[in-house]
Write a protein that holds these residues in place. Structure first.
Motif, PDB file in Angstrom:
ATOM      1  N   LEU A 105      29.083  31.592  24.402  1.00 35.18           N
ATOM      2  CA  LEU A 105      27.866  30.775  24.352  1.00 35.18           C
ATOM      3  C   LEU A 105      26.739  31.557  23.675  1.00 35.18           C
ATOM      4  N   HIS A 106      26.604  32.842  24.030  1.00 32.87           N
ATOM      5  CA  HIS A 106      25.554  33.677  23.429  1.00 32.87           C
ATOM      6  C   HIS A 106      25.852  33.965  21.961  1.00 32.87           C
ATOM      7  N   ARG A 142      16.028  38.971  20.772  1.00 28.66           N
ATOM      8  CA  ARG A 142      16.252  40.078  21.710  1.00 28.66           C
ATOM      9  C   ARG A 142      16.838  39.568  23.028  1.00 28.66           C
ATOM     10  N   ASN A 143      16.350  38.440  23.492  1.00 30.38           N
ATOM     11  CA  ASN A 143      16.788  37.861  24.763  1.00 30.38           C
ATOM     12  C   ASN A 143      18.279  37.522  24.740  1.00 30.38           C
ATOM     13  N   ILE A 144      18.740  36.913  23.645  1.00 33.72           N
ATOM     14  CA  ILE A 144      20.153  36.512  23.563  1.00 33.72           C
ATOM     15  C   ILE A 144      21.062  37.733  23.497  1.00 33.72           C
ATOM     16  N   TRP A 145      20.660  38.756  22.743  1.00 35.37           N
ATOM     17  CA  TRP A 145      21.474  39.973  22.662  1.00 35.37           C
ATOM     18  C   TRP A 145      21.532  40.684  24.015  1.00 35.37           C
ATOM     19  N   THR A 146      20.434  40.665  24.767  1.00 34.35           N
ATOM     20  CA  THR A 146      20.417  41.243  26.125  1.00 34.35           C
ATOM     21  C   THR A 146      21.373  40.470  27.027  1.00 34.35           C
ATOM     22  N   SER A 147      21.336  39.136  26.914  1.00 33.87           N
ATOM     23  CA  SER A 147      22.229  38.286  27.707  1.00 33.87           C
ATOM     24  C   SER A 147      23.690  38.531  27.346  1.00 33.87           C
ATOM     25  N   LEU A 148      23.953  38.742  26.050  1.00 35.87           N
ATOM     26  CA  LEU A 148      25.321  39.030  25.597  1.00 35.87           C
ATOM     27  C   LEU A 148      25.823  40.341  26.211  1.00 35.87           C
ATOM     28  N   ALA A 149      24.954  41.358  26.243  1.00 34.16           N
ATOM     29  CA  ALA A 149      25.332  42.654  26.831  1.00 34.16           C
ATOM     30  C   ALA A 149      25.700  42.483  28.305  1.00 34.16           C
TER      31      ALA A 149
END
Length: 233
Positions: free
Chosen positions: A150-151, A40-47
């Protein structure tokens, strides 16, 4: 409350809600189910990277410089429309990500990113509160264009898709954007700070210089790790 702080608070809440709902939007594959919070954290960072990187690129486009020629001379007092809100949104995201890592990851695993986020929150926070250096912060957000890849790399790793054409293609684009949008941007920002030291108050100059002194080696180390992991194995 200043409008900038309201945008920061709204951004924090929005990214927190996005983080909570992402497991339904993008269900983790079997290989990532043991580390659901990280997925979840990586997808949030990607957004955030898509939003802020795209916004920075639009705000610093040649057309913007044509419409606002003062931008090329003054990154302290002038900035394109919407840039202040974009920087405030990014402060909200970095605060949310800081809290997310603090709650879900051991300190010895996350201290580098927590340190990085602290520096960004302080530097961007100054821009949001003072309504100055927003143009400079917008240039810094160009780094987020590389963060998109990177994400994506982390998502592909977690999904166990290392031995795919998609991963190899992303590795090449990641390295290219790393040089263009991360290393070059940080080098340009360091040069700008040095050339404009007479026009920047000592306290702000000190914060900026310390920020660059921390970010530059961190990004060189990350570049070496990426090279070693994706190309030298």
């Amino acid at each position: 409350f200043s409008p900038g702080l309201l945008v920061v608070a709204g951004s924090f809440a929005a990214f927190r809600l996005l983080n909570r709902g992402l497991e339904r939007l993008v269900p983790p594959p079997p290989s990532a189910r043991r580390n659901r919070w990280k997925w979840r954290n990586i997808w949030t960072s990607l957004a955030h990277s898509v939003l802020s990187g795209g916004g920075a690129l639009a705000g610093l486009s040649p057309r913007r410089f044509y419409l606002h020629p003062e931008l090329s001379k003054d990154l302290v007092g002038t900035h394109p429309p919407g840039a202040h809100s974009l920087v405030a949104v990014s402060v909200g995201y970095f605060l949310e990500d800081f809290v997310d890592m603090l709650c879900n990851q051991k300190l010895h695993q996350s201290w580098e990113l927590l340190f990085h986020h602290s520096v960004v929150i302080v530097c961007f926070g100054i821009a949001v509160l003072l309504h100055q250096y927003v143009g400079f912060a917008l240039v810094a957000l160009l780094v987020e264009i590389n963060s998109i890849f990177l994400h994506l790399r982390q998502i592909l790793l977690m999904a166990n898709l290392v031995h795919t054409t998609c991963y190899r293609l992303n590795s090449v684009v990641n390295l290219g954007t790393y040089v263009v949008f991360r290393i070059s941007t940080l080098a340009w920002m360091t040069r700008w700070l040095f050339l404009n030291r007479q026009n920047v108050p000592p306290a702000t100059y000190a914060v900026g210089t310390v920020g660059m002194a921390i970010m530059t080696p961190m990004n060189i180390i990350l570049f070496y790790r990426l090279l070693r992991s994706d190309f030298f194995k």
